[in-house]
Design an enzyme around this catalytic site. Structure first.
Site, PDB file in Angstrom:
ATOM      1  N   GLU A 480      -3.183  48.682  66.467  1.00  0.00           N
ATOM      2  CA  GLU A 480      -2.142  49.713  66.460  1.00  0.00           C
ATOM      3  C   GLU A 480      -0.945  49.286  65.617  1.00  0.00           C
ATOM      4  OE1 GLU A 480      -3.002  52.488  67.364  1.00  0.00           O
ATOM      5  OE2 GLU A 480      -4.724  52.003  68.630  1.00  0.00           O
ATOM      6  N   ASP A 543      -8.466  48.059  61.844  1.00  0.00           N
ATOM      7  CA  ASP A 543      -9.401  47.132  62.491  1.00  0.00           C
ATOM      8  C   ASP A 543      -9.326  45.753  61.864  1.00  0.00           C
ATOM      9  OD1 ASP A 543     -10.440  48.732  64.469  1.00  0.00           O
ATOM     10  OD2 ASP A 543     -12.278  49.248  63.392  1.00  0.00           O
TER      11      ASP A 543
END
Length: 631
Positions: A480, A543
């Site tokens: 995030e 990611d």
């Protein structure tokens, strides 16, 4: 775990046995790490909700209204007896339209009532003044999952269109429509839908945030239609004439005057009838509920509708999500866990700052701006401090039908939303409830949120080692944070404004690295389809940054165990999905398939090769020159 497969297929090595044994529930498209937690929390909250029905004495007023709504949704005897009656006034309202002038005269009421329109208006933070709310205009959703489904020779389009058509005809029969009339209405609706398709964005196009910001003056926006008075509508719903409207799909509105015309009125009217009918089936009888889910089940591959009790629970929790989430967070998320996770977030931010100092392709000027953005990053963990006031306006009227209550609540929400125009943005307001198994970064607010529900095993547990936790929730946290610096997040400054804070040279270098990430995933074959590298690039960048930064944090701990770190990374992505659902995700999901999220990203990290002795002739090997590293 099958250790013999580690060097060939890491995901399969970690999850292969689970994949063989896992069973997908009949009413679900998939099962796995995220889905299992969702099911556990659903079962827990449903059980407690039923207990509250028997003893509501300990409930606050808002939770009592939630239970009242659940009771209304659970009363299938009444819902079955009412049949189509609660929906008929809405259908009759659409049926009564004579022409575009007639629609225009009631446009504001139509919008606030939630009736279908060939456009949408919404309130969100102004992308170039993110502390203030602005008015947005958007295109409507298509019937098929994505614009690409309307291209010639799409393998699923014809079959899905026919399923939707047959389902809609069954719904019209339940609503007491003549079969021939229903056939005409449905075919007209599909024809209007096909007219819209060439002018709307695809999922890939929508994934590019930079193309969302297309401000137009009120005069420019209202000029898109000679038949609908956009200026009067906007004045009615926000009480003012805005200087600008942010148009997310300018090509659609440029074509609007050729789509919404007197000649197309019957097609539009029938489209609105079909959209109204399909939108409300979940609030009606069991026949409507079962029939109304046929199309969505065809998309997902689920073989059954949700059980009746679970369906009622989903309706109630969906409307009272922040109320139920607050209860869950307060009851099941301890202060110790909140402190521990907050500390992990702060650790990740610190890791990012240190990595920025050593990022060779980034200049000092851009590096300092990135650190400023990190220093301004908002962090929210567990559950919000305050529930939005609108939730306290939801008062269930037991004398009215479930649908009438639902429509009234939706009306209140839309009124509340439009009242926020030109008001300061509430940065602390959560967009996910605390019982949601997910997390998010909000680019307009430069904010990361981690609801309580995701903060449990396999993502996080006080019983897991630090390396396991970093391979789970640590990577999710850093993922995030990474969104602040992915191809979309990097466009926004520390205040959430769409503002270029990069040097020209750094921006060019970043775009090339982003393109490398596109190339790493683009065309990878899985489940009979291929990955769209452009569609998934922002999540793949996140990611990659999340995993590499979580790895560095894990290595700082005295009990570091990189094998456990990587294994838990693969564990959290385990998923067994139906073929139909996998195909749908490949077309519209901005995330890469779970197996590739697990396998491809570890190949970019030298520590993975050292930990498991991966050699050039192994399936998990990727040559150093092909490895993509950004953050």
């Amino acid at each position: 775990m099958d250790t013999s497969l580690i060097k060939e297929d890491f995901y399969e090595a970690v999850n292969g046995q689970w994949l063989k044994e896992a069973t997908i529930p009949a009413d679900k498209p998939a099962t796995g790490g995220f889905q299992d937690l969702v099911d556990q929390i659903d079962d827990l909250l449903l059980e407690e909700t039923e207990k509250f029905q028997l003893d509501p004495t300990k409930l606050n007023a808002a939770m009592q209204e939630y239970v009242n709504y659940f009771q209304l949704a659970s009363d299938y005897q009444t819902r079955d007896a009412q049949g189509a009656e609660p929906m008929k006034p809405l259908l009759q309202r659409v049926e009564a339209l004579q022409d575009l002038t007639d629609l225009n005269d009631q446009l504001a009421d139509w919008l606030l009532a939630g009736l279908p329109l060939p456009f949408g208006l919404d309130i969100d933070a102004d992308m170039k003044n993110a502390q203030r709310n602005a008015l947005f205009a958007a295109a409507p959703s298509l019937i098929l999952p994505d614009k690409t489904y309307y291209e010639p020779e799409h393998p699923q389009a014809e079959a899905l269109s026919e399923i939707f058509k047959q389902m809609t005809l069954q719904l019209f029969a339940l609503a007491d429509y003549d079969a021939a009339a229903a056939q005409t209405i449905t075919e007209d609706a599909l024809a209007f839908d096909r007219l819209l398709a060439p002018h709307v964005k695809s999922a890939e196009e929508n994934a590019d945030y930079s193309k969302m910001y297309n401000p137009q003056t009120l005069a420019e926006f209202t000029s898109h239609s000679h038949y609908l008075a956009f200026d009067q509508l906007i004045l009615a719903v926000i009480g003012a004439k805005p200087e600008k409207i942010i148009v997310t799909e300018p090509a659609y509105f440029a074509a609007f005057d050729q789509l919404v015309t007197p000649e197309n009125f019957t097609l539009l009217k029938h489209w609105m009838l079909v959209m109204t009918l399909n939108a409300l089936t979940g609030y009606l009888s069991e026949d409507f509920r079962q029939t109304g889910g046929i199309y969505s089940r065809a998309l997902s591959g689920a073989t059954e509708a949700r059980p009746k009790k679970k369906a009622a629970f989903y309706l109630a929790r969906g409307r009272f999500d922040q109320i139920v989430g607050d209860y869950y967070g307060q009851t099941y998320f301890g202060q110790k866990a909140k402190q521990d996770v907050t500390q992990m977030v702060e650790t990740m931010v610190d890791v990012y700052k240190q990595r920025l100092q050593t990022t060779s392709w980034l200049s000092e000027a851009t590096r300092q701006k990135a650190i400023v953005k990190l220093n301004t990053l908002g962090i929210q963990v567990g559950f919000p401090d305050e529930i939005p006031a609108i939730y306290h306006q939801f008062k269930v009227d037991p004398a009215k039908s479930l649908l009438e209550n639902a429509l009234h609540f939706s009306f209140l929400v839309r009124q509340d939303q439009f009242s926020k125009w030109d008001q300061p943005v509430d940065r602390n307001e959560w967009e996910m409830s605390a019982d949601t198994v997910n997390a998010y970064y909000h680019p307009f607010r430069n904010l990361i949120v981690f609801p309580a529900a995701i903060l449990q095993a396999p993502f996080y547990s006080l019983k897991q080692s630090s390396s396991q936790n970093y391979g789970g929730i640590g990577a999710v946290i850093a993922h995030e944070i990474s969104h602040a610096f992915d191809n979309n997040g990097a466009l926004f400054d520390e205040y959430g404004n769409l503002n270029n804070w990069w040097t020209e040279k750094d921006q060019a270098a970043f775009k090339q690295l982003a393109q490398d990430m596109v190339a790493e995933f683009d065309g990878l074959e899985i489940a009979g389809g291929t990955v769209n590298g452009k569609l998934t690039v922002s999540e793949n960048i996140a990611d990659a940054g999340g995993l590499s930064c979580a790895l560095e944090a894990a290595k700082r701990e005295s009990d570091v165990d990189l094998s456990a770190f990587f294994i838990n990374w693969a564990t959290i992505w385990r998923m067994k999905a139906r073929a139909e659902y996998t195909q749908l995700l490949l077309a519209v999901d901005v995330h890469a398939p779970n197996k590739l999220r697990a396998n491809v990203q570890v190949k970019n990290l030298a520590d993975f090769y050292e930990t498991f002795d991966i050699q050039p002739d192994d399936g998990m090997y990727l040559p150093p020159e092909s490895r993509v590293q950004i953050w």
